[in-house]
Design a protein around this motif. Structure first.
Motif, short mmCIF file in Angstrom:
data_model
loop_
_atom_site.label_atom_id
_atom_site.label_comp_id
_atom_site.label_asym_id
_atom_site.label_seq_id
_atom_site.Cartn_x
_atom_site.Cartn_y
_atom_site.Cartn_z
N GLY A 1 0.85 -1.13 0.00
CA GLY A 1 -0.05 -0.05 -0.02
C GLY A 1 0.85 1.12 0.12
O GLY A 1 0.28 2.30 -0.40
N GLU A 2 1.95 1.18 0.47
CA GLU A 2 3.11 2.18 0.34
C GLU A 2 3.54 2.40 -0.86
O GLU A 2 3.42 1.66 -1.88
N ASN A 3 4.01 3.71 -1.24
CA ASN A 3 4.62 3.95 -2.43
C ASN A 3 6.35 3.63 -2.58
O ASN A 3 6.83 3.85 -1.24
N ALA A 4 6.96 3.39 -3.35
CA ALA A 4 8.28 2.88 -3.66
C ALA A 4 8.72 3.89 -4.62
O ALA A 4 8.49 3.96 -5.74
N THR A 5 10.00 4.44 -4.10
CA THR A 5 10.49 5.28 -5.03
C THR A 5 12.13 4.89 -5.19
O THR A 5 12.93 4.59 -4.29
N MET A 6 12.56 4.68 -6.61
CA MET A 6 13.88 4.18 -6.90
C MET A 6 14.38 5.22 -7.72
O MET A 6 13.78 5.83 -8.82
N ASN A 7 15.87 5.50 -7.74
CA ASN A 7 16.47 6.35 -8.34
C ASN A 7 17.83 5.76 -9.27
O ASN A 7 18.14 4.92 -8.76
N CYS A 8 17.72 6.51 -10.42
CA CYS A 8 19.01 5.97 -11.14
C CYS A 8 19.87 7.11 -11.47
O CYS A 8 19.24 8.27 -12.04
N SER A 9 21.02 7.29 -11.41
CA SER A 9 22.17 8.11 -12.02
C SER A 9 23.01 7.60 -13.16
O SER A 9 23.20 6.23 -13.07
N TYR A 10 23.23 8.28 -14.01
CA TYR A 10 24.10 7.77 -14.87
C TYR A 10 25.15 8.98 -15.48
O TYR A 10 25.05 9.94 -14.88
N LYS A 11 26.06 8.61 -16.40
CA LYS A 11 27.27 9.32 -16.53
C LYS A 11 27.26 10.11 -17.76
O LYS A 11 27.96 11.37 -18.04
N THR A 12 26.64 9.57 -18.80
CA THR A 12 26.88 10.26 -20.31
C THR A 12 25.74 10.76 -20.97
O THR A 12 24.41 10.13 -20.21
N SER A 13 25.47 11.63 -21.75
CA SER A 13 24.34 11.81 -22.61
C SER A 13 23.63 10.64 -23.09
O SER A 13 24.22 9.53 -23.53
N ILE A 14 22.25 10.72 -23.10
CA ILE A 14 21.46 9.57 -23.51
C ILE A 14 20.40 9.86 -24.73
O ILE A 14 20.23 11.11 -24.80
N ASN A 15 20.14 8.95 -25.29
CA ASN A 15 18.83 8.82 -26.12
C ASN A 15 17.64 8.61 -25.30
O ASN A 15 16.62 9.30 -25.83
N ASN A 16 17.78 7.55 -24.66
CA ASN A 16 16.43 7.19 -23.99
C ASN A 16 17.08 6.38 -22.63
O ASN A 16 18.25 5.91 -22.75
N LEU A 17 16.02 6.26 -21.87
CA LEU A 17 16.23 5.45 -20.67
C LEU A 17 14.97 4.69 -20.42
O LEU A 17 13.94 4.94 -20.68
N THR B 1 20.24 2.59 -19.75
CA THR B 1 20.63 3.86 -20.64
C THR B 1 20.99 3.47 -21.97
O THR B 1 21.75 2.55 -22.25
N ASN B 2 20.60 4.19 -22.90
CA ASN B 2 21.05 4.16 -24.23
C ASN B 2 22.07 5.19 -24.42
O ASN B 2 21.44 6.60 -24.85
N PRO B 3 23.43 5.22 -24.28
CA PRO B 3 24.29 6.40 -24.40
C PRO B 3 24.11 6.95 -25.80
O PRO B 3 24.38 6.21 -26.93
N SER B 4 24.19 8.19 -26.00
CA SER B 4 24.05 8.82 -27.02
C SER B 4 25.40 8.46 -28.07
O SER B 4 26.34 8.02 -27.78
N GLY B 5 25.07 8.09 -29.33
CA GLY B 5 26.01 7.52 -30.36
C GLY B 5 26.16 6.25 -30.37
O GLY B 5 27.20 5.74 -30.81
N THR B 6 25.56 5.39 -29.44
CA THR B 6 25.69 3.91 -29.44
C THR B 6 24.31 3.27 -29.66
O THR B 6 23.39 3.81 -29.61
#
Lengths: 111, 114
Positions: A16-32, A91-96
């Motif tokens: 019943g509670e909410n769950a929050t998860m965080n993600c950090s990444y290092k380079t520019s991306i096309n999408n996540l 993550t899909n890093p830009s250019g890859t």
């Protein structure tokens, strides 16, 4: 090397509670993308957010993306015992063409 | 097929032996990925195939690892002279093409090197 890091590594909440998860990444991306994994085997796709989007919803899931901070969050509202799993951002890093996965958050929802 | 199929489901091999892991992607999917996941860890990218383009092999950890994709469909990941540190679950995924598409994962092959 890992592109993304999820935080927290483990999370235990009551049903019943909410769950929050965080993600950090290092380079520019096309999408996540966010995925769920049960029992350490196959992964199930949850939601995809493009780099020009800031927020997306799917049922009880809400994903935000802040490209200036290179971070994303996954919110699961009104959690259920069946939501118990590991959650990964990819993550899909830009250019890859590849997807780089984070280290995952192990979520346990207690009935 | 209905989903991504991987075989075998489990494989136990002796150190120093070669192993082949197979992945049957969803029919019509041109993109195929291999990942490795050690116990309790995240997924480590190994290799990516897209249609007839040269594969992205940047994630292969050593020259003992190689992969092929025949006819743009079935893929085989080969590990030569296996080491104990190769023990992991090897996951294959496919998607319709590269881009903003979800990847569909198989159930993986659990490799144990003894």
């Amino acid at each position: 090397s890992q592109q993304g890091e999820e935080d927290p590594q483990a999370l235990s909440i009551q049903e019943g509670e909410n769950a929050t998860m965080n993600c950090s990444y290092k380079t520019s991306i096309n999408n996540l993308q966010w995925y769920r994994q049960n029992s350490g085997r196959g992964l199930v796709h949850l939601i995809l957010i493009r780099s020009n989007e800031r927020e997306k919803h799917s049922g009880r899931l809400r994903v935000t993306l802040d490209t200036s901070k290179k971070s994303s969050s996954l919110l699961i509202t009104a959690s259920r015992a069946a939501d118990t799993a590991s959650y990964f951002c990819a993550t899909n890093p830009s250019g890859t063409y590849k997807y780089i996965f984070g280290t995952g958050t192990r979520l346990k929802v207690l009935a | 097929g209905a989903g991504v199929s991987q075989s075998p489901s489990n494989k136990v091999t002796e150190k120093g032996k070669d192993v082949e892991l197979r992945c049957d992607p969803i029919s019509g999917h041109t993109a195929l990925y291999w990942y490795r996941q050690s116990l309790g860890q995240g997924l480590e990218f190994l290799i990516y195939f897209q249609g007839n383009s040269a594969p992205d092999k940047s994630g292969l950890p050593s020259d003992r690892f190689s992969a092929e994709r025949t006819g743009g469909s079935v893929s085989t990941l080969t590990i030569q002279r296996t080491q104990q540190e190769d023990s992991a679950v090897y996951l294959c995924a496919s998607s319709p093409t590269f881009g903003a598409y979800e990847a569909f994962f198989g159930q993986g092959t659990r490799l144990t090197v003894v």
